[in-house]
Design a protein around this motif. Structure first.
Motif, PDB file in Angstrom:
ATOM      1  N   LEU A 240       9.769 -32.267 -18.204  1.00 30.07           N
ATOM      2  CA  LEU A 240       8.869 -31.809 -19.255  1.00 30.07           C
ATOM      3  C   LEU A 240       7.582 -31.392 -18.559  1.00 30.07           C
ATOM      4  O   LEU A 240       6.809 -32.233 -18.101  1.00 30.07           O
ATOM      5  N   ASP A 241       7.363 -30.107 -18.449  1.00 36.16           N
ATOM      6  CA  ASP A 241       6.307 -29.597 -17.582  1.00 36.16           C
ATOM      7  C   ASP A 241       4.915 -29.797 -18.188  1.00 36.16           C
ATOM      8  O   ASP A 241       4.747 -29.871 -19.413  1.00 36.16           O
ATOM      9  N   ARG A 242       3.927 -29.896 -17.292  1.00 33.92           N
ATOM     10  CA  ARG A 242       2.516 -30.023 -17.668  1.00 33.92           C
ATOM     11  C   ARG A 242       1.693 -29.116 -16.766  1.00 33.92           C
ATOM     12  O   ARG A 242       2.098 -28.814 -15.639  1.00 33.92           O
ATOM     13  N   PRO A 243       0.514 -28.669 -17.231  1.00 35.79           N
ATOM     14  CA  PRO A 243      -0.318 -27.782 -16.410  1.00 35.79           C
ATOM     15  C   PRO A 243      -0.796 -28.453 -15.127  1.00 35.79           C
ATOM     16  O   PRO A 243      -0.864 -29.677 -15.034  1.00 35.79           O
ATOM     17  N   ASN A 244      -1.123 -27.624 -14.160  1.00 34.31           N
ATOM     18  CA  ASN A 244      -1.703 -28.071 -12.902  1.00 34.31           C
ATOM     19  C   ASN A 244      -3.207 -27.807 -12.960  1.00 34.31           C
ATOM     20  O   ASN A 244      -3.622 -26.644 -12.990  1.00 34.31           O
ATOM     21  N   PRO A 245      -4.064 -28.846 -12.977  1.00 31.17           N
ATOM     22  CA  PRO A 245      -5.502 -28.620 -13.084  1.00 31.17           C
ATOM     23  C   PRO A 245      -6.120 -27.926 -11.876  1.00 31.17           C
ATOM     24  O   PRO A 245      -7.235 -27.417 -11.962  1.00 31.17           O
TER      25      PRO A 245
ATOM     26  N   VAL B   1      11.503 -27.778 -19.159  1.00 30.76           N
ATOM     27  CA  VAL B   1      10.955 -27.405 -20.458  1.00 30.76           C
ATOM     28  C   VAL B   1       9.519 -26.953 -20.201  1.00 30.76           C
ATOM     29  O   VAL B   1       8.652 -27.769 -19.887  1.00 30.76           O
ATOM     30  N   PRO B   2       9.241 -25.656 -20.274  1.00 31.00           N
ATOM     31  CA  PRO B   2       7.963 -25.114 -19.794  1.00 31.00           C
ATOM     32  C   PRO B   2       6.796 -25.364 -20.744  1.00 31.00           C
ATOM     33  O   PRO B   2       6.961 -25.647 -21.929  1.00 31.00           O
ATOM     34  N   VAL B   3       5.607 -25.227 -20.186  1.00 33.69           N
ATOM     35  CA  VAL B   3       4.370 -25.288 -20.954  1.00 33.69           C
ATOM     36  C   VAL B   3       4.207 -23.972 -21.707  1.00 33.69           C
ATOM     37  O   VAL B   3       4.489 -22.897 -21.176  1.00 33.69           O
ATOM     38  N   LYS B   4       3.735 -24.049 -22.934  1.00 29.60           N
ATOM     39  CA  LYS B   4       3.509 -22.845 -23.736  1.00 29.60           C
ATOM     40  C   LYS B   4       2.045 -22.403 -23.610  1.00 29.60           C
ATOM     41  O   LYS B   4       1.140 -23.221 -23.586  1.00 29.60           O
TER      42      LYS B   4
END
Length: 409
Positions: A173-178, A239-242
């Motif tokens: 479950l993907d999350r953004p990279n700050p 599952v990508p970030v929208k």
């Protein structure tokens, strides 16, 4: 639009093959001038894309305190939806994210849900066959900060390896990279591979965990068992970030670990973590972790003073109980900090005993990715000259990286 189940199957196939994800509006990430960090939806938040693949299955979760939807933990959310979570696997810092850096994590049970917790930072760092035999699928949802030496991605690597060996589906479950707008630093020499640097990528790799998982698969970095010649391939779905692009600034809603307490620390981390291979404290044991730097017995480092002490999340911190002299960076604009060597070079040049500036453990080799930095500083190289030594490895990596991107730069 494809039904959800077929969408995930196609997503998995494209991911395994290292091809762009573009089979629906959810996975076709297009640059949108109206997009902002407020419109971003993490993979975990888009439950319609993965919940059907978990219902009726025995599910394992690699999660920690950052695995939230809003203010609710993903484990609690999925349990309320009827998902059968059999096991929680905990990374460094533990399931609730309070353990000290490097502290061994013990097995246990989550008091809220009653789900057993197995440590991946204790007796084993890779799920065993016995631990996976009772599961049908493994889900990874942990917030990363985009640096090679942050160990959550090492935990992901070992989990992918285990799923490849024992044919278990692995869902990220993907999350953004700050720090995702940057691709910078020396590429790791495999000779110096360790848990704080497992992949031949630069310090700032410019990937989300989902994109990195695709690269791990595509570049065949999973280590095959000694008794086989078959390359390992993890049954991977991302599952990508929208509404995300790498250039979008993203403030983490939850501190990712005890010593990265805020966005300032997260943005300074790529630059300051190299000091962990030196006598200089980065503020562990203070209330400005990774926002101050200072060394003992040397006022030439700077006029700012602090004294590291034992505290939760920072037991036995470097230079504990000693007055450290240096700089307070908590107020600088770190939004475009990226990776800088200027502080490290300055402190080295001001060190009283340069031969003892780097720790005798040579930990700097693991952090930097090779054994050249002490030699470069001893030779008097400036930052521009040191950066030239990162080529052509960095340029080659940037080309390779493009194959695995889900989101625009």
């Amino acid at each position: 639009m494809l039904p959800t189940g077929k969408l995930l199957i196609l997503t998995a196939l494209l991911t395994v093959l290292g091809l762009p994800l573009s089979c629906s509006g959810q996975t076709d990430q297009k640059t949108d001038a109206a997009a902002s960090s407020e419109s971003i939806r993490t993979g975990a938040e888009q439950m319609h894309l993965y919940l059907p693949e978990l219902l009726g299955k025995r599910v394992g979760m690699i999660v920690n305190h950052t695995s939230v939807i809003g203010k609710t933990h993903l484990v609690d959310t999925l349990l309320s939806k009827g998902v059968k979570i059999k096991t929680i696997f905990a990374p460094e810092h533990g399931f609730r994210g309070q353990a000290t850096d490097g502290e061994t994590i013990a097995n246990g049970r989550d008091p809220r849900s009653g789900v057993p917790i197995i440590s991946l930072y204790g007796a084993n760092r890779k799920p065993t066959k016995a631990q996976l035999d009772s599961l049908d699928v493994l889900v990874f949802d942990i917030q990363d900060v985009g640096t090679r030496f942050y160990t959550y991605i090492s935990t992901m690597h070992y989990a992918m390896e285990a799923c490849a060996e024992y044919k278990k589906p692995f869902i990220v479950l993907d999350r953004p990279n700050p720090n995702g707008r940057y691709v910078d630093g020396p590429v790791l020499n495999p000779k110096f591979r360790s848990f704080v640097g497992m992949h031949p990528v630069p310090i700032l790799h410019g990937l989300t965990v989902g994109e990195l998982a695709r690269m791990i698969n595509g570049e065949k970095w999973l280590e095959k068992p000694a008794n086989t010649t078959t390359e390992l391939l993890c049954p991977l779905t991302v599952v990508p970030v929208k509404n995300y692009t790498h250039q979008l600034p993203y403030t983490l809603p939850v501190a990712p670990s005890p010593n990265l307490p805020n966005q300032q620390a997260i943005l300074l981390y790529p630059t300051l973590c190299l000091f962990e291979g030196t006598i200089v404290s980065v503020g562990r044991g203070t209330d400005k972790q990774f926002q101050v730097i200072g060394g003992p017995d040397n006022p030439k480092f700077g006029s700012y003073q602090f004294t590291p002490v034992d505290k939760p999340g920072a037991m036995n911190p470097p230079q504990e109980g000693k007055v450290c002299y240096g700089l307070d960076l908590s107020g600088i604009d770190a939004s475009r900090q990226g990776l800088s060597l200027k502080y490290l070079i300055d402190f080295y040049n001001k060190a009283v005993d340069k031969d003892k500036f780097f720790l005798a453990t040579n930990y700097i080799y693991k952090l930097y990715g090779n054994d050249q930095l002490p030699l470069q500083l001893k030779a008097g190289l400036n930052e521009a000259a040191i950066r030239k030594t990162w080529e052509p490895g960095l340029s080659e990596y940037k080309t390779k990286r493009k194959k695995y991107l889900i989101y625009p730069d």
